[in-house]
Design an enzyme around this catalytic site. Sequence first.
Site, PDB file in Angstrom:
ATOM      1  N   CYS A 122      32.311  78.895  41.099  1.00 51.74           N
ATOM      2  CA  CYS A 122      33.495  77.621  41.046  1.00 51.74           C
ATOM      3  C   CYS A 122      34.190  77.918  39.411  1.00 51.74           C
ATOM      4  O   CYS A 122      35.141  77.120  39.062  1.00 51.74           O
ATOM      5  CB  CYS A 122      32.972  76.461  41.056  1.00 51.74           C
ATOM      6  N   HIS A 263      37.256  70.951  37.624  1.00 51.47           N
ATOM      7  CA  HIS A 263      36.732  71.596  38.863  1.00 51.47           C
ATOM      8  C   HIS A 263      36.581  70.530  39.769  1.00 51.47           C
ATOM      9  O   HIS A 263      36.072  69.586  39.372  1.00 51.47           O
ATOM     10  CB  HIS A 263      35.591  72.440  38.572  1.00 51.47           C
ATOM     11  N   ASN A 293      35.655  70.434  47.973  1.00 49.60           N
ATOM     12  CA  ASN A 293      35.241  71.594  46.663  1.00 49.60           C
ATOM     13  C   ASN A 293      35.768  72.942  47.231  1.00 49.60           C
ATOM     14  O   ASN A 293      35.182  73.410  47.986  1.00 49.60           O
ATOM     15  CB  ASN A 293      33.835  71.828  46.338  1.00 49.60           C
TER      16      ASN A 293
HETATM   17  N1  COA Z   1      25.455  62.046  54.953  1.00 48.10           N
HETATM   18  C1  COA Z   1      24.725  60.901  54.943  1.00 48.10           C
HETATM   19  N2  COA Z   1      23.648  61.029  54.347  1.00 48.10           N
HETATM   20  C2  COA Z   1      23.280  62.110  53.578  1.00 48.10           C
HETATM   21  C3  COA Z   1      24.232  63.094  53.723  1.00 48.10           C
HETATM   22  C4  COA Z   1      25.391  63.076  54.422  1.00 48.10           C
HETATM   23  N3  COA Z   1      26.294  64.056  54.299  1.00 48.10           N
HETATM   24  N4  COA Z   1      23.819  64.248  52.778  1.00 48.10           N
HETATM   25  C5  COA Z   1      22.530  63.813  52.200  1.00 48.10           C
HETATM   26  N5  COA Z   1      22.069  62.544  52.810  1.00 48.10           N
HETATM   27  C6  COA Z   1      21.075  61.776  52.629  1.00 48.10           C
HETATM   28  C7  COA Z   1      19.731  62.464  52.302  1.00 48.10           C
HETATM   29  O1  COA Z   1      19.178  63.081  53.225  1.00 48.10           O
HETATM   30  C8  COA Z   1      19.072  61.424  51.484  1.00 48.10           C
HETATM   31  O2  COA Z   1      18.397  60.789  52.444  1.00 48.10           O
HETATM   32  P1  COA Z   1      16.631  60.385  52.091  1.00 48.10           P
HETATM   33  O3  COA Z   1      16.955  59.560  50.822  1.00 48.10           O
HETATM   34  O4  COA Z   1      16.478  59.392  53.388  1.00 48.10           O
HETATM   35  O5  COA Z   1      16.118  61.446  51.926  1.00 48.10           O
HETATM   36  C9  COA Z   1      20.029  60.844  50.869  1.00 48.10           C
HETATM   37  O6  COA Z   1      21.290  60.679  51.494  1.00 48.10           O
HETATM   38  C10 COA Z   1      20.359  61.092  49.353  1.00 48.10           C
HETATM   39  O7  COA Z   1      20.291  62.544  49.133  1.00 48.10           O
HETATM   40  P2  COA Z   1      20.508  63.092  47.662  1.00 48.10           P
HETATM   41  O8  COA Z   1      20.545  64.532  47.878  1.00 48.10           O
HETATM   42  O9  COA Z   1      19.616  62.278  46.789  1.00 48.10           O
HETATM   43  O10 COA Z   1      21.876  62.407  47.573  1.00 48.10           O
HETATM   44  P3  COA Z   1      22.787  62.675  46.346  1.00 48.10           P
HETATM   45  O11 COA Z   1      23.225  61.289  46.035  1.00 48.10           O
HETATM   46  O12 COA Z   1      22.216  63.466  45.381  1.00 48.10           O
HETATM   47  O13 COA Z   1      24.267  63.227  46.710  1.00 48.10           O
HETATM   48  C11 COA Z   1      25.101  65.340  46.610  1.00 48.10           C
HETATM   49  C12 COA Z   1      23.944  64.384  47.333  1.00 48.10           C
HETATM   50  C13 COA Z   1      25.234  66.659  47.275  1.00 48.10           C
HETATM   51  C14 COA Z   1      26.495  64.756  47.156  1.00 48.10           C
HETATM   52  C15 COA Z   1      25.147  65.533  45.123  1.00 48.10           C
HETATM   53  O14 COA Z   1      23.838  65.758  44.822  1.00 48.10           O
HETATM   54  C16 COA Z   1      26.128  66.570  44.476  1.00 48.10           C
HETATM   55  O15 COA Z   1      27.334  66.168  44.644  1.00 48.10           O
HETATM   56  N6  COA Z   1      25.672  67.222  43.625  1.00 48.10           N
HETATM   57  C17 COA Z   1      26.176  68.275  43.100  1.00 48.10           C
HETATM   58  C18 COA Z   1      26.769  69.428  44.196  1.00 48.10           C
HETATM   59  C19 COA Z   1      27.960  70.144  43.522  1.00 48.10           C
HETATM   60  O16 COA Z   1      29.077  69.777  42.984  1.00 48.10           O
HETATM   61  N7  COA Z   1      27.847  71.526  44.029  1.00 48.10           N
HETATM   62  C20 COA Z   1      28.889  72.278  43.976  1.00 48.10           C
HETATM   63  C21 COA Z   1      28.642  73.102  42.559  1.00 48.10           C
HETATM   64  S1  COA Z   1      30.209  73.952  42.389  1.00 48.10           S
END
Ligand code: COA
Length: 339
Positions: A122, A263, A293
Amino acid sequence: MIAVPGSAGTRRARLAALGYYVPEHRLTNSDLEKLVDTTDDWIVSRTGIRERRIAAPDEATSDLAIKAAEDVLANAGRSAQDIDVLIVPTCTPDHLFPSVAALTADAIGARGAAAFDIQAACSGFIYGLAQAVALVESGLATSVLVVGAELFSRIVNPGDRSTFILFGDAAAGALVVADDDGGPSGFFGFELGADGSKGDQLQIPVGGTRHPASLAFDQADAYLQMNGREVFKFATRVMEESVLRLLERLEMTVDDIDLMVPHQANQRIIDHAIGRLGIPPERVFGNLEHYGNTSAASIPLALAEARDAGVLTSGMRVMMVGFGAGLTWAASLVRYEPT
Ligand code: COA
C-alpha cells in the site's frame, strides 16, 4: 528508453496529471452480510467502509492499469508514445512475471518505454513517485507514468471476515514530467521506510519461492493473512511519525500542508493520525467509504477524486502518507501542478 546521465541541466520534476479506473460492480456492506457473518454497523464503525468495487471475473490487474493509464494520459493531453518509463506499483500482479507494467505499456502503445512493477504494497504509489522523480531530475527520463493497480478481491479469503470486508479493486496513477524552468522541484521530499521484521504481520505465505504454488499447501495460506491489531498499531504510529520526520527535514509545519491525502485503509487510523498531527479534518480528503482499501491505488484514486471535487486545485501542497505490507511506510509532500 535510451538514457544519458548528466544531461539534466536545470530540470525539475512536476506532478502534471492524475487519472483512475474503478470496476463497475459495487459490493456493499449489505451484500457482504449475505456472504459472511458480519453487519453493516460493525464494518462502518470499525473501518468507515460502506462499499467497494469488485473486478469482473475476466478482468486482471493489467486490465485496470490500462484504463487508469489511458485516463492519466487523456488528462495530461499526452500520448503513450511520450512516456519514457511506466512504473506499476502492485502487490497483486496478473502473474509473477511478466510484469503488469510490461503488459500495460504494450496495450496502451507505449512502445519505447521502460516498464517495471514495484512491490511496496500500500506504500507502493509513493515509492513509485520517488522513483519517477529520481528518473526525471537525474535526466534519465522526461516523462514517467506511475499507475498503482490492485485486485485484492482475488487474494482475500472469503472465510476470513476480518480481512474480506476491507479491500476493493482499482487502479489510479499520476504523470511526472520534466520542466526546464529552473524552479524548485515540484516534489518537496519523501520519507520512505520498511521493517521486514514485521513481514509476517501481513502476508500471503504461498506462491513465491519460500513456498511455491507447485507444492501442496493449505488453501488458507494462498490468501492474504493479517494481524489486524498489530497492523493497526503500526499504521497509527508510522502515519504520524513519517509526516513529522518529513516536515522537520523540510523545516515546515502542518500549517504548510494545504491538503492531506492519506492511504485509505481505515477511518479510525486516519482520524487517529490527523488528530495527533493536529490537522483539521476539512484539510484531509478521503473516499474510503466508497472503495475500501485499494492498496497502491488508494492514494492516487483519492487525489483524482479530490481534483474532480474541486478540493485539490493547482498549486496546492499535498501531503500523502501511507503504510502497508512489508511492513512499509511512505510520506511525500508535493505541489500539484497540472498541465
Ligand atoms: N464482522 C463482525 N465481527 C468481526 C468482523 C466482521 N467483519 N471481523 C472481526 N470481527 C470480530 C472478531 O472476530 C472479534 O470477535 P471476538 O471478540 O468475539 O473474538 C471482534 O470482532 C474484534 O476483533 P478485532 O480483530 O479485535 O477487531 P478490531 O477492532 O481490531 O478491527 C480490523 C479489526 C481489521 C478492522 C482492524 O484491526 C484494522 O483495521 N486493522 C488494520 C488493518 C489495515 O488497515 N490493514 C491494511 C494495511 S495496508
